[in-house]
Write a protein that holds these residues in place. Structure first.
Motif, mmCIF file in Angstrom:
data_model
loop_
_atom_site.group_PDB
_atom_site.id
_atom_site.type_symbol
_atom_site.label_atom_id
_atom_site.label_comp_id
_atom_site.label_asym_id
_atom_site.label_seq_id
_atom_site.Cartn_x
_atom_site.Cartn_y
_atom_site.Cartn_z
ATOM 1 N N LEU A 52 0.872 -1.168 0.000
ATOM 2 C CA LEU A 52 0.000 0.000 0.000
ATOM 3 C C LEU A 52 0.907 1.216 0.000
ATOM 4 N N GLY A 53 0.747 2.066 -0.999
ATOM 5 C CA GLY A 53 1.626 3.216 -1.116
ATOM 6 C C GLY A 53 0.883 4.450 -1.572
ATOM 7 N N ASP A 54 1.483 5.596 -1.309
ATOM 8 C CA ASP A 54 0.829 6.848 -1.692
ATOM 9 C C ASP A 54 1.630 7.660 -2.705
ATOM 10 N N THR A 55 2.647 7.039 -3.289
ATOM 11 C CA THR A 55 3.422 7.724 -4.327
ATOM 12 C C THR A 55 3.625 6.789 -5.516
ATOM 13 N N PRO A 56 3.814 7.343 -6.706
ATOM 14 C CA PRO A 56 4.132 6.501 -7.858
ATOM 15 C C PRO A 56 5.385 5.649 -7.618
ATOM 16 N N ARG A 57 6.362 6.185 -6.899
ATOM 17 C CA ARG A 57 7.578 5.408 -6.609
ATOM 18 C C ARG A 57 7.257 4.173 -5.763
ATOM 19 N N ASP A 58 6.317 4.296 -4.839
ATOM 20 C CA ASP A 58 5.895 3.137 -4.051
ATOM 21 C C ASP A 58 5.304 2.068 -4.966
ATOM 22 N N ILE A 59 4.452 2.487 -5.883
ATOM 23 C CA ILE A 59 3.785 1.554 -6.785
ATOM 24 C C ILE A 59 4.808 0.847 -7.672
ATOM 25 N N VAL A 60 5.726 1.603 -8.228
ATOM 26 C CA VAL A 60 6.775 1.008 -9.074
ATOM 27 C C VAL A 60 7.604 0.008 -8.258
ATOM 28 N N GLY A 71 -2.693 1.823 -4.525
ATOM 29 C CA GLY A 71 -2.329 3.223 -4.409
ATOM 30 C C GLY A 71 -3.381 3.974 -3.624
ATOM 31 N N ILE A 72 -2.925 4.757 -2.663
ATOM 32 C CA ILE A 72 -3.814 5.553 -1.830
ATOM 33 C C ILE A 72 -3.528 7.021 -2.136
ATOM 34 N N ALA A 73 -4.506 7.710 -2.683
ATOM 35 C CA ALA A 73 -4.320 9.101 -3.085
ATOM 36 C C ALA A 73 -4.034 9.992 -1.882
ATOM 37 N N GLY A 74 -3.363 11.064 -2.145
ATOM 38 C CA GLY A 74 -2.995 12.028 -1.111
ATOM 39 C C GLY A 74 -2.253 13.149 -1.806
ATOM 40 N N ASP A 75 -0.930 13.168 -1.627
ATOM 41 C CA ASP A 75 -0.119 14.148 -2.352
ATOM 42 C C ASP A 75 -0.147 13.865 -3.852
ATOM 43 N N PHE A 76 -0.410 12.617 -4.223
ATOM 44 C CA PHE A 76 -0.521 12.231 -5.631
ATOM 45 C C PHE A 76 -1.960 11.811 -5.903
ATOM 46 N N ASP A 80 -2.400 9.735 -11.057
ATOM 47 C CA ASP A 80 -0.950 9.531 -10.955
ATOM 48 C C ASP A 80 -0.636 8.079 -10.567
ATOM 49 N N LEU A 81 -1.386 7.564 -9.605
ATOM 50 C CA LEU A 81 -1.135 6.210 -9.109
ATOM 51 C C LEU A 81 -1.549 5.157 -10.137
ATOM 52 N N GLU A 82 -2.639 5.413 -10.849
ATOM 53 C CA GLU A 82 -3.045 4.511 -11.936
ATOM 54 C C GLU A 82 -1.992 4.483 -13.024
ATOM 55 N N GLU A 83 -1.489 5.660 -13.400
ATOM 56 C CA GLU A 83 -0.466 5.742 -14.443
ATOM 57 C C GLU A 83 0.826 5.050 -14.022
ATOM 58 N N ALA A 84 1.088 4.984 -12.721
ATOM 59 C CA ALA A 84 2.278 4.290 -12.219
ATOM 60 C C ALA A 84 2.096 2.771 -12.270
ATOM 61 N N GLY A 85 0.845 2.322 -12.508
ATOM 62 C CA GLY A 85 0.591 0.892 -12.656
ATOM 63 C C GLY A 85 -0.041 0.210 -11.466
ATOM 64 N N ALA A 86 -0.603 0.980 -10.531
ATOM 65 C CA ALA A 86 -1.226 0.369 -9.351
ATOM 66 C C ALA A 86 -2.319 -0.610 -9.767
ATOM 67 N N ASP A 87 -2.364 -1.740 -9.075
ATOM 68 C CA ASP A 87 -3.409 -2.730 -9.338
ATOM 69 C C ASP A 87 -4.770 -2.219 -8.874
ATOM 70 N N PHE A 88 -4.765 -1.479 -7.789
ATOM 71 C CA PHE A 88 -5.978 -0.899 -7.214
ATOM 72 C C PHE A 88 -5.638 0.521 -6.763
ATOM 73 N N VAL A 89 -6.604 1.424 -6.864
ATOM 74 C CA VAL A 89 -6.391 2.805 -6.429
ATOM 75 C C VAL A 89 -7.612 3.251 -5.627
ATOM 76 N N LEU A 90 -7.338 3.857 -4.483
ATOM 77 C CA LEU A 90 -8.395 4.369 -3.619
ATOM 78 C C LEU A 90 -8.114 5.827 -3.265
ATOM 79 N N GLU A 91 -9.164 6.567 -3.011
ATOM 80 C CA GLU A 91 -9.021 7.950 -2.568
ATOM 81 C C GLU A 91 -8.414 7.999 -1.161
ATOM 82 N N ASP A 92 -8.804 7.027 -0.324
ATOM 83 C CA ASP A 92 -8.324 6.945 1.053
ATOM 84 C C ASP A 92 -8.614 5.542 1.578
ATOM 85 N N LEU A 93 -8.330 5.321 2.843
ATOM 86 C CA LEU A 93 -8.543 3.996 3.454
ATOM 87 C C LEU A 93 -9.756 3.982 4.383
ATOM 88 N N LYS A 94 -10.618 4.970 4.265
ATOM 89 C CA LYS A 94 -11.767 5.068 5.168
ATOM 90 C C LYS A 94 -12.748 3.908 5.025
#
Length: 108
Positions: A52-60, A71-76, A80-94
């Protein structure tokens, strides 16, 4: 004292890999997988491990290490996280039910 302790994170994790363990993020993922295997006695891989990461570098890093990525959105942004190749992307973990459904491969 390692960074996880200084940041007050260590109390929340039985194991992990942090910036003080290695510079390259994909190496950190591999360190965490080894610690998980040592601690739980079975192999963690792309079928049963998530980063679980919040940056494209985490996803890569997760993709390079061969694990599923969330990918968990925040600063990115989610884009951005989808383009980095995340399997799943969420706005947050709520929505914990959704997070757990993804992890346990259930229909969301």
């Amino acid at each position: 004292m390692e960074r996880a302790e200084k940041a007050g994170l260590k109390q929340y994790f039985k194991f992990g890999a942090f910036g003080s363990d290695a510079i390259e993020r994909s190496v950190l993922v591999k360190i965490a997988l080894k610690k998980a295997k040592d601690g739980f006695g079975f192999e963690f891989d792309g079928n049963n491990a998530f980063l679980l990461g919040d940056t494209p570098r985490d996803i890569v890093a997760g993709k390079t290490a061969g694990v599923k990525t969330m990918g968990i959105a925040g600063d990115f942004s989610t884009k951005d996280l989808e383009e980095a190749g995340a399997d799943f992307v969420l706005e947050d973990l709520k929505d914990t039910k959704k997070v757990l459904a993804i992890i346990f491969n259930e229909r969301v």
